[in-house]
Design a protein around this motif. Structure first.
Motif, PDB file in Angstrom:
ATOM      1  N   ALA A 150      11.542  13.093  -4.045  1.00  0.00           N
ATOM      2  CA  ALA A 150      10.262  13.789  -3.593  1.00  0.00           C
ATOM      3  C   ALA A 150       9.376  12.638  -3.737  1.00  0.00           C
ATOM      4  CB  ALA A 150       9.938  15.019  -4.448  1.00  0.00           C
ATOM      5  N   SER A 151       8.369  12.386  -2.810  1.00  0.00           N
ATOM      6  CA  SER A 151       6.966  11.695  -3.161  1.00  0.00           C
ATOM      7  C   SER A 151       5.878  12.010  -2.287  1.00  0.00           C
ATOM      8  CB  SER A 151       7.427  10.193  -2.404  1.00  0.00           C
ATOM      9  OG  SER A 151       7.683  10.363  -0.821  1.00  0.00           O
ATOM     10  N   GLY A 152       4.867  11.407  -2.447  1.00  0.00           N
ATOM     11  CA  GLY A 152       3.702  11.964  -1.673  1.00  0.00           C
ATOM     12  C   GLY A 152       2.556  10.913  -1.889  1.00  0.00           C
ATOM     13  N   ASP A 153       1.617  10.991  -1.229  1.00  0.00           N
ATOM     14  CA  ASP A 153       0.525  10.221  -1.180  1.00  0.00           C
ATOM     15  C   ASP A 153      -0.910  11.025  -1.155  1.00  0.00           C
ATOM     16  OD1 ASP A 153       1.469   7.076  -0.929  1.00  0.00           O
ATOM     17  OD2 ASP A 153       2.550   8.320   0.442  1.00  0.00           O
ATOM     18  N   PHE A 154      -1.918  10.602  -2.184  1.00  0.00           N
ATOM     19  CA  PHE A 154      -3.020  11.358  -2.327  1.00  0.00           C
ATOM     20  C   PHE A 154      -4.042  10.701  -2.503  1.00  0.00           C
ATOM     21  CE2 PHE A 154       0.939  13.269  -4.204  1.00  0.00           C
ATOM     22  CZ  PHE A 154       0.989  14.621  -3.408  1.00  0.00           C
ATOM     23  N   SER A 204      -5.671   5.594  -3.089  1.00  0.00           N
ATOM     24  CA  SER A 204      -4.436   6.414  -3.078  1.00  0.00           C
ATOM     25  C   SER A 204      -3.671   6.332  -4.271  1.00  0.00           C
ATOM     26  CB  SER A 204      -3.870   6.014  -1.813  1.00  0.00           C
ATOM     27  OG  SER A 204      -2.859   6.650  -1.318  1.00  0.00           O
ATOM     28  N   LEU A 205      -3.291   7.521  -4.812  1.00  0.00           N
ATOM     29  CA  LEU A 205      -2.043   7.357  -5.593  1.00  0.00           C
ATOM     30  C   LEU A 205      -0.843   7.768  -4.922  1.00  0.00           C
ATOM     31  CD1 LEU A 205      -3.447   9.706  -8.433  1.00  0.00           C
ATOM     32  CD2 LEU A 205      -3.584   6.974  -8.052  1.00  0.00           C
ATOM     33  N   HIS A 206       0.237   6.886  -4.989  1.00  0.00           N
ATOM     34  CA  HIS A 206       1.570   6.997  -4.370  1.00  0.00           C
ATOM     35  C   HIS A 206       2.570   7.727  -5.392  1.00  0.00           C
ATOM     36  CE1 HIS A 206       5.142   6.789  -1.930  1.00  0.00           C
ATOM     37  NE2 HIS A 206       5.742   5.798  -2.927  1.00  0.00           N
ATOM     38  N   VAL A 207       2.823   8.899  -5.305  1.00  0.00           N
ATOM     39  CA  VAL A 207       3.862   9.427  -6.537  1.00  0.00           C
ATOM     40  C   VAL A 207       5.181   9.669  -5.923  1.00  0.00           C
ATOM     41  CG1 VAL A 207       3.972  11.411  -7.992  1.00  0.00           C
ATOM     42  CG2 VAL A 207       1.518  10.888  -6.938  1.00  0.00           C
ATOM     43  N   GLU A 208       6.109   9.351  -6.764  1.00  0.00           N
ATOM     44  CA  GLU A 208       7.668   9.186  -6.519  1.00  0.00           C
ATOM     45  C   GLU A 208       8.073   9.994  -7.776  1.00  0.00           C
ATOM     46  OE1 GLU A 208       9.449   5.518  -5.754  1.00  0.00           O
ATOM     47  OE2 GLU A 208       8.388   5.113  -4.054  1.00  0.00           O
ATOM     48  N   ALA A 209       9.320  10.879  -7.461  1.00  0.00           N
ATOM     49  CA  ALA A 209       9.680  11.804  -8.413  1.00  0.00           C
ATOM     50  C   ALA A 209      11.211  11.943  -8.277  1.00  0.00           C
ATOM     51  CB  ALA A 209       9.035  13.016  -8.512  1.00  0.00           C
ATOM     52  N   ALA A 217       6.879  18.283  -9.550  1.00  0.00           N
ATOM     53  CA  ALA A 217       6.107  17.392 -10.151  1.00  0.00           C
ATOM     54  C   ALA A 217       5.080  16.656  -8.860  1.00  0.00           C
ATOM     55  CB  ALA A 217       6.951  16.241 -10.500  1.00  0.00           C
ATOM     56  N   VAL A 218       5.553  16.477  -7.864  1.00  0.00           N
ATOM     57  CA  VAL A 218       4.613  15.730  -6.818  1.00  0.00           C
ATOM     58  C   VAL A 218       3.666  16.672  -6.368  1.00  0.00           C
ATOM     59  CG1 VAL A 218       4.646  14.774  -4.607  1.00  0.00           C
ATOM     60  CG2 VAL A 218       6.354  14.142  -5.997  1.00  0.00           C
ATOM     61  N   GLU A 219       3.898  17.857  -6.255  1.00  0.00           N
ATOM     62  CA  GLU A 219       3.061  18.970  -5.841  1.00  0.00           C
ATOM     63  C   GLU A 219       2.089  19.093  -6.996  1.00  0.00           C
ATOM     64  OE1 GLU A 219       5.394  22.510  -5.312  1.00  0.00           O
ATOM     65  OE2 GLU A 219       6.362  21.806  -3.330  1.00  0.00           O
ATOM     66  N   TYR A 220       2.323  18.953  -8.270  1.00  0.00           N
ATOM     67  CA  TYR A 220       1.366  19.142  -9.329  1.00  0.00           C
ATOM     68  C   TYR A 220       0.529  18.169  -9.344  1.00  0.00           C
ATOM     69  CZ  TYR A 220      -0.481  18.854 -14.264  1.00  0.00           C
ATOM     70  OH  TYR A 220      -1.296  18.805 -15.109  1.00  0.00           O
ATOM     71  N   VAL A 221       0.713  16.925  -9.110  1.00  0.00           N
ATOM     72  CA  VAL A 221      -0.201  15.599  -9.340  1.00  0.00           C
ATOM     73  C   VAL A 221      -0.913  15.919  -7.699  1.00  0.00           C
ATOM     74  CG1 VAL A 221      -0.292  13.115  -8.999  1.00  0.00           C
ATOM     75  CG2 VAL A 221       1.500  14.224 -10.513  1.00  0.00           C
ATOM     76  N   VAL A 225      -5.024  16.223  -7.689  1.00  0.00           N
ATOM     77  CA  VAL A 225      -5.926  15.018  -6.991  1.00  0.00           C
ATOM     78  C   VAL A 225      -6.917  15.697  -5.920  1.00  0.00           C
ATOM     79  CG1 VAL A 225      -6.026  13.219  -5.508  1.00  0.00           C
ATOM     80  CG2 VAL A 225      -4.391  13.347  -7.404  1.00  0.00           C
ATOM     81  N   LYS A 226      -6.181  16.650  -5.385  1.00  0.00           N
ATOM     82  CA  LYS A 226      -7.055  17.318  -4.165  1.00  0.00           C
ATOM     83  C   LYS A 226      -8.089  18.427  -4.810  1.00  0.00           C
ATOM     84  CE  LYS A 226      -3.115  17.553  -1.142  1.00  0.00           C
ATOM     85  NZ  LYS A 226      -1.951  18.411  -0.444  1.00  0.00           N
ATOM     86  N   GLU A 227      -7.999  18.762  -6.034  1.00  0.00           N
ATOM     87  CA  GLU A 227      -8.942  19.495  -6.922  1.00  0.00           C
ATOM     88  C   GLU A 227      -9.979  18.736  -7.579  1.00  0.00           C
ATOM     89  OE1 GLU A 227      -6.818  22.101  -9.429  1.00  0.00           O
ATOM     90  OE2 GLU A 227      -6.173  23.613  -7.638  1.00  0.00           O
ATOM     91  N   GLY A 228      -9.712  17.339  -7.504  1.00  0.00           N
ATOM     92  CA  GLY A 228     -10.666  16.486  -7.927  1.00  0.00           C
ATOM     93  C   GLY A 228     -10.555  16.365  -9.384  1.00  0.00           C
ATOM     94  N   PHE A 229      -9.574  17.031 -10.111  1.00  0.00           N
ATOM     95  CA  PHE A 229      -9.420  17.086 -11.341  1.00  0.00           C
ATOM     96  C   PHE A 229     -10.326  18.006 -11.969  1.00  0.00           C
ATOM     97  CE2 PHE A 229      -7.530  12.998 -10.296  1.00  0.00           C
ATOM     98  CZ  PHE A 229      -6.168  13.202 -10.769  1.00  0.00           C
TER      99      PHE A 229
END
Length: 232
Positions: A150-154, A204-209, A217-221, A225-229
């Motif tokens: 799984a991966s994502g960019d945020f 941007s944060l590129h997350v790979e799991a 894990a990707v959804e968690y990160v 990020v989307k909640e501004g921590f």
């Protein structure tokens, strides 16, 4: 109530400073410093550590206590205090470097994790994903050519970017998941590595799991990020 945490150091100033740092990220967690000797010299005191453990057992309301230490002889003092504790089964010793492990443990406790998961959070982020004490050697080794599960960019939206508190939230949450995660190429369970990215607002944060809980894990990160921590 949350799991309590006791910090054992040869220096009272180190123990108190570490507690002060962790308290900024986990304000609802009971953190007790047990540093130095009874006469404030460098060293450890069985009486002082035992008192801290007992205080933490009471403050945690039965949720348990995790103990973190600095140098080798502090481990022996902590182990002795655990043996003499009123409820030794409720106390766990984390095999983790003091500061990074403490922050991860505190964040996990703040999120409501149980005593064993708080200990594991400390050990997982401190030793990273490689083999060794507390490491995640049960997970597959990452190779540059491997496709992630799984991966994502945020995009980071909080003004201060990835400083200590966001890094601790990322690392602490990922430590409880069955996944090996990288964020912009660094270990997602290492607070120091995440802070070293110096990722500011707009970057941007590129997350790979990889692993059973890669998607989670990707959804968690991404959610952090989307909640501004939680800083917006």
């Amino acid at each position: 109530m949350t799991v309590g945490i006791v910090v054992v150091s040869h220096s009272s100033k180190i123990a108190e400073g570490a507690v002060e740092l962790a308290a900024q990220m986990a304000p609802d967690v009971g953190l007790v410093a047990a540093g130095g000797t009874d006469d404030e010299r460098i060293g450890t005191s069985l009486e002082k550590v035992l008192a801290a453990v007992e205080q933490s057992l009471v403050d945690s309301g039965g949720d348990g206590v995790v103990v973190l230490t600095d140098l080798g002889s502090a481990v022996m003092t902590a182990e002795s205090a655990m043996e003499f504790a009123s409820n030794p089964d409720a106390v766990q010793l984390a095999d983790a470097p003091l500061v990074e492990g403490l922050v991860a443990a505190a964040v996990a406790a703040q999120g409501g994790a149980g005593v064993e998961d708080v200990r594991k959070a400390a050990e997982a982020v401190s030793f990273g994903s490689g083999p060794g004490p507390g490491g995640r050697s049960d997970l597959p080794e990452v190779h540059g050519q491997d496709e992630p599960d799984a991966s994502g960019d945020f995009e980071i939206i909080n003004p201060m970017g990835i400083h200590a508190r966001p890094a601790a939230k990322i690392a602490g949450g990922l430590s409880g998941l069955d996944a090996e995660v990288t964020v912009n190429g660094v270990d997602g369970m290492s607070i120091m590595a995440l802070m070293a990215l110096a990722a500011g607002q707009g970057s941007s944060l590129h997350v790979e799991a990889r692993g059973k809980e890669a998607s989670k894990a990707v959804e968690y990160v991404g959610r952090l990020v989307k909640e501004g921590f939680g800083e917006l």
